[in-house]
Design a protein around this motif. Structure first.
Motif, PDB file in Angstrom:
ATOM      1  N   LYS A 102       0.853  -1.183   0.000  1.00 28.76           N
ATOM      2  CA  LYS A 102       0.000   0.000   0.000  1.00 28.76           C
ATOM      3  C   LYS A 102       0.886   1.229   0.000  1.00 28.76           C
ATOM      4  O   LYS A 102       1.828   1.325   0.779  1.00 28.76           O
ATOM      5  CB  LYS A 102      -0.907  -0.013   1.237  1.00 28.76           C
ATOM      6  CG  LYS A 102      -1.961   1.088   1.260  1.00 28.76           C
ATOM      7  CD  LYS A 102      -2.855   0.929   2.483  1.00 28.76           C
ATOM      8  CE  LYS A 102      -3.948   1.971   2.523  1.00 28.76           C
ATOM      9  NZ  LYS A 102      -4.806   1.820   3.728  1.00 28.76           N
ATOM     10  N   THR A 145       0.801  -2.299   7.001  1.00 29.68           N
ATOM     11  CA  THR A 145      -0.020  -1.341   6.267  1.00 29.68           C
ATOM     12  C   THR A 145      -1.499  -1.699   6.306  1.00 29.68           C
ATOM     13  O   THR A 145      -2.340  -0.863   5.976  1.00 29.68           O
ATOM     14  CB  THR A 145       0.446  -1.255   4.805  1.00 29.68           C
ATOM     15  OG1 THR A 145       0.441  -2.564   4.223  1.00 29.68           O
ATOM     16  CG2 THR A 145       1.856  -0.694   4.733  1.00 29.68           C
ATOM     17  N   CYS A 166       4.599   0.742  -0.026  1.00 34.85           N
ATOM     18  CA  CYS A 166       5.213   0.012   1.092  1.00 34.85           C
ATOM     19  C   CYS A 166       4.733  -1.428   1.091  1.00 34.85           C
ATOM     20  O   CYS A 166       3.577  -1.701   0.741  1.00 34.85           O
ATOM     21  CB  CYS A 166       4.852   0.667   2.433  1.00 34.85           C
ATOM     22  SG  CYS A 166       5.592   2.298   2.679  1.00 34.85           S
TER      23      CYS A 166
END
Length: 641
Positions: free
Chosen positions: A377, A393, A380
């Protein structure tokens, strides 16, 4: 011939009748030349850029036109042209201001300083038109479309905007200076600016106006079109040439001849000074139609804005030469952080890079050195190390009021387990559980503890050593947001409460300690459980090693040669070491080492006493005397050192 004479006489009779004359007459605004009030617009064609934020502009334009309104009257053999307006000199006051670089508002107040025309009595009206009057007051606005407006400090690119205007009937309709009613329209604007100083623009729109007809000229709703170009000639001086082609096809009735469409071609020269003054002048010629398009027109437009205004700063920026933009990416000065390499405006003039190759440009990648992966996301990965935390995330989700992990959180926990497996130097991680405010403190504390215990069990099942993990529930003792007023089921919570409670319900993986990785265990034995010998014995930590026949070695696992008297080790029978080591030589003893001492004491400790009888000697050998307490006698009557 007699029939033609009769028809002409009938026409003259009808024209002389006041009732018929009033029925035919409905005058209108004959002026379609309406320059835009923004200083950088292209006279009759607007550009997408609005006036700079809070930049006031004022100005005026003037134009003189020949034959702007020609009427055709039927004659004996052919139609006769009557110049309703043979010449007109018009002056208009301009004012405008921009807001937030998003929209602007402008005002135009036209004045007819002088006009002249032919005799209109044959149409049942006065002789010539009124020589001077005011026109219709106009208000206009323009909005730059989001994501399609050129950014500040950008010298090139595509832009779009929409504009609208209202015309108030402040002018004299009888003098062909007003429509006599409220009118207005809307325009769609598109353009493209090149970094070498060329601007291309196109407009399309509609002009809604009341239906009027006079002497065969019918005026009503009109379409609007226009294309224009502006090119800098001497950029550093602000000199440019511009051209327009524009027109107003009628929407009330399509003309029989395209030449009846009011249309003009315009050429002009513009000078933009650094002192806030912009001067544009030029001329145009119209199509061979009877309304709105003169045979020739000359115009002049002068505008002014403060030289410290944002509008003037934009004009100064456009006058920058190309050598101020060596990489030709459209950004100059401090706005270009990579002046020698072309880049994007969004990246401040630097090339867009994707260091980790995950498809996210570094400028948009929150983890530019870590590939996002399939469940990532914002660039990352779903789980990664940042500081003293394994960041996730996507939050871990549980069944309502239970410690059951939902399936959609499996990828998150699998990613956390992989991070721990790939980073053995992380020696201790605390799994922290937090809840929202709903339920009692005791209940929330117990629920959070059960949930983190479930998370820990999941990680252990995925191969993480349990000695590296600890689980602790905090309940609602450490909220991120104050959700004390957020009670009740989710469906009854406000949007703010739903956001706050969802952020407070969380699992955090806190890194407590780094260190050297633990030694790898023996094959098939979990770490920390101790090695297993072939005979099935277990060597626990901090224990002695068990030899065959109950013999015990010290922790070092070797026989010591410097033992104190009375503490010498006792080997198994036959004086051999375990594992098939060669027998120790006799040192002059009659019967070798005794075999009834099964335990070797620690260095310096007395040998344990035993009541066991010595074994029978081998055939042909004299039995040895029983051992006595105390030091063993040495040969010659002494003691063993």
């Amino acid at each position: 011939m007699r029939k033609r004479t009769l028809l002409l006489a009938l026409s003259a009779l009808l024209a002389a009748s006041p009732e018929v004359a009033l029925a035919e007459e409905g005058r209108f605004d004959a002026q379609v030349f309406r320059p835009a009030a923004a200083p950088r617009d292209l006279v009759m064609v607007q550009k997408s850029e609005v006036i700079g934020n809070l930049s006031p502009t004022v100005g005026l334009y003037s134009d003189i036109a020949a034959d702007p309104l020609v009427l055709l009257v039927a004659g004996e053999d052919t139609n006769q042209a009557v110049n309703a307006i043979s010449s007109r000199l018009e002056l208009a006051f301009l004012a405008g201001i921009g807001f937030f670089d998003v929209f602007d508002v402008t005002m135009t107040m036209p004045l007819v300083l002088f006009q002249d025309g032919g005799n209109l009595r044959r149409f049942g009206t006065e002789g010539s038109v009124k020589s001077n009057t005011v026109g219709d007051l106009r208000f206009s606005t323009k909005f730059s479309l989001p994501y399609l407006n050129r950014k500040e400090q950008v010298k090139e690119g595509f832009g779009m905007a929409v504009a609208g205007n209202l015309n108030f009937p402040t002018g004299d309709q009888n003098a062909f200076a007003s429509d006599g009613a409220l009118s207005g329209g809307a325009t769609l604007i598109a353009d493209y600016r090149f970094n070498f100083g060329l601007l291309l623009a196109a407009n399309a729109g509609i002009w809604l106006r009341p239906e009027n007809q006079f002497a065969g000229v019918r005026v009503g709703d009109m379409a609007q079109f226009g294309i224009a170009a502006e090119q800098y000639v001497v950029q550093r001086w602000g000199l440019s040439v511009l051209g327009n082609v524009y027109g107003y096809p009628s929407l009330s009735s399509y003309p029989d001849d395209p030449g009846q469409i009011p249309a003009e071609a315009l050429l002009g020269l513009r000078w933009q000074t650094k002192h806030g003054v912009t001067i544009t002048f030029g001329g145009s010629f119209g199509a061979a139609c009877g309304f709105g398009a003169p045979s020739i027109r000359f115009f002049n437009v002068i505008t002014w804005q403060p030289k410290t205004s944002q509008e003037q700063e934009e004009i100064n920026r456009l006058q920058q030469q190309d050598n101020d933009d060596p990489d030709r990416d459209g950004l100059i000065g401090a706005a270009d952080r990579c002046p020698d390499v072309p880049g994007s405006p969004e990246n401040f003039g630097c090339p867009d890079l994707d260091t980790d190759g995950d498809g996210f440009f570094d400028r948009d990648d929150q983890c530019p050195d870590k590939p996002a992966g399939p469940h990532g996301k914002n660039g990352c990965p779903i789980a990664f190390i940042r500081g003293d935390e394994i960041v996730i995330t996507e939050q871990v989700h549980f069944a309502t009021d239970r410690d059951i992990i939902l399936e959609d959180s499996n990828p998150t926990l699998e990613a956390v387990a992989q991070v721990l497996i790939d980073n053995p130097e992380i020696r201790e991680v605390r799994i922290e559980g937090h809840t929202d405010v709903r339920a009692s403190d005791v209940y929330n504390l117990a629920l959070s503890q059960r949930r983190v215990a479930s998370v820990m069990a999941y990680l252990v099942a995925k191969g993480v050593d349990p000695s590296r993990l600890q689980a602790k529930g905090y309940g609602h003792t450490q909220p991120i947001y104050d959700d004390t007023g957020c009670t009740g089921p989710d469906a009854q919570l406000s949007a703010d409460c739903q956001f706050m409670t969802s952020k407070n319900r969380r699992v955090v993986f806190r890194i407590l300690r780094y260190g050297a990785a633990a030694p790898k265990p023996l094959s098939g034995v979990p770490e920390g459980s101790g090695p297993v010998l072939p005979s099935g014995g277990v060597l626990p930590q901090k224990s002695t090693t068990t030899l065959p026949n109950q013999g015990t070695l010290p922790n070092q696992g070797v026989l010591r040669s410097n033992v104190l008297p009375g503490s010498e080790p006792t080997l198994p029978s036959a004086g051999t070491a375990p594992g098939g080591v060669a027998p120790l030589p006799n040192r002059g003893d009659a019967g070798g080492l005794p075999s009834n001492k099964s335990v070797l004491p620690r260095s310096g400790a007395p040998a344990p006493s035993t009541s066991a009888q010595p074994p029978a000697p081998p055939p042909g050998q004299a039995p040895t005397a029983p051992q006595q307490k105390g030091p063993a006698p040495a040969p010659g009557g002494g003691t063993r050192p």
